[in-house]
Enzyme design. Structure first.
Site, short mmCIF file in Angstrom:
data_model
loop_
_atom_site.label_atom_id
_atom_site.label_comp_id
_atom_site.label_asym_id
_atom_site.label_seq_id
_atom_site.Cartn_x
_atom_site.Cartn_y
_atom_site.Cartn_z
N ASN A 10 -9.12 2.76 7.35
CA ASN A 10 -8.30 2.55 6.23
C ASN A 10 -8.82 1.63 5.61
O ASN A 10 -8.84 0.24 5.70
CB ASN A 10 -6.84 2.13 6.73
N TRP A 11 -9.72 1.78 4.39
CA TRP A 11 -10.37 0.92 3.65
C TRP A 11 -9.38 0.06 2.62
O TRP A 11 -9.87 -1.02 2.12
CB TRP A 11 -11.13 1.46 2.77
N GLU A 98 2.02 -2.09 4.70
CA GLU A 98 1.79 -2.77 3.32
C GLU A 98 2.47 -1.87 2.31
O GLU A 98 3.02 -2.61 1.36
CB GLU A 98 0.30 -2.67 2.87
N GLU A 166 1.43 0.76 14.41
CA GLU A 166 0.76 -0.35 14.03
C GLU A 166 1.56 -1.70 13.90
O GLU A 166 2.45 -1.72 12.93
CB GLU A 166 0.26 -0.24 12.42
N GLY A 233 -8.57 -0.94 9.97
CA GLY A 233 -8.75 -1.63 8.51
C GLY A 233 -9.93 -2.29 8.71
O GLY A 233 -11.18 -1.62 8.34
N GLY A 234 -9.83 -3.49 8.49
CA GLY A 234 -11.17 -4.34 8.51
C GLY A 234 -12.42 -3.94 9.07
O GLY A 234 -13.36 -3.85 8.35
#
Ligand code: PGA
Length: 253
Positions: A10-11, A98, A166, A233-234
């Site tokens: 997930n960019w 988010e 998550e 993510g990161g």
């Protein structure tokens, strides 16, 4: 039941086309043909068309991070499920924390999005997870159970549905759930999915863990019986790290 591991990057709101090409140059060889793992990168909307071309001929699939539920029309700033299909997307993430907590998306809105995306033929990664104070108050399964119930229904085409657990307190914080904490919630989600879609469908559904997954903790998380991969993510923005997580997932197959 053997479920094929699934790792998605997930960019988030990161990356220009130059960055994406650089990342892909490092990633292209990370997924060797025949590797027993499904891999996707969920890029910003602006990168979908060029990334579709970049990924052509690789075993890495393309995904988006959100979309609207309507098919077309006067919805300024929104993107439809059909537009994602046309851009070669296989996957779409719906209900990321988010989107829920920064952009204020509600369970009802997410229900409409999940339905519309599945009807379009997209594969949906539906995200659930509790806030830290909800975990501390012992409400984790109440919250996750509610998020599942309010946006999923038994008429959905569940074969193309993945759930991502998550815990919000683990996202981007460097703090991960322990394997025991992850397994406990994953088993709960599987049981709920079995209740909704039938025991076989529950047993077959892939449930990803997300929240500070790195090469160093991926193997122990994915060794849990009900953890079928990761939403990353990161670490998905660093080719070497994402490749390490993909290898850890493939090793569990
Ligand atoms: P993270 O993000 O890996 O950076 O914690 C995960 C996610 O938000 O999907």
């Amino acid at each position: 039941m053997a479920r094929r591991p699934f790792v998605a990057g997930n960019w988030k709101m990161n990356g220009t086309l130059t960055d994406a090409r650089e990342l892909m140059a490092g990633l292209r060889n990370a997924v060797e043909p025949g590797m027993p793992v499904d891999v996707a990168v969920c890029t910003p909307f602006t990168l979908l068309y060029p990334m579709g071309k970049e990924l052509d001929g690789t075993d890495i699939k393309l995904g988006a991070q959100n979309c609207y539920f309507e098919k077309k029309g006067a919805f300024t700033g929104e993107i439809s499920p059909g537009m994602l299909s046309a851009a070669n997307c296989t996957y779409v993430i719906i209900g990321h924390s988010e989107r829920r907590y920064v952009l204020g998306e509600t369970g009802d809105l997410l229900r409409a999005k999940v339905k519309s995306c599945l009807e379009e033929g997209l594969s949906v990664i539906y995200c659930v997870g509790e806030l830290l104070d909800e975990r501390d108050a012992g409400k984790t399964t109440d919250v996750v159970g509610r998020q599942l119930a309010e946006s999923l229904s038994d008429d959905l085409d569940h074969a193309r549905l993945t759930i991502a657990y998550e815990p919000v307190w683990a996202i981007g914080t460097g703090r991960t759930a322990t394997p025991d904490q992850a397994q406990e919630v994953h088993a709960f989600i599987r049981e709920r999915m079995g209740g909704l879609f039938g025991a076989d469908a529950g047993a077959a559904m892939r449930i990803q863990y997300g929240g500070s997954v790195k090469p160093g903790n991926a193997a122990e998380l994915m060794a849990c019986p009900d953890v079928d991969g990761a939403l990353v993510g990161g670490a998905s923005l660093v080719a070497e790290d994402f490749a390490g997580i993909i290898r850890a997932a493939a090793a569990t197959a």
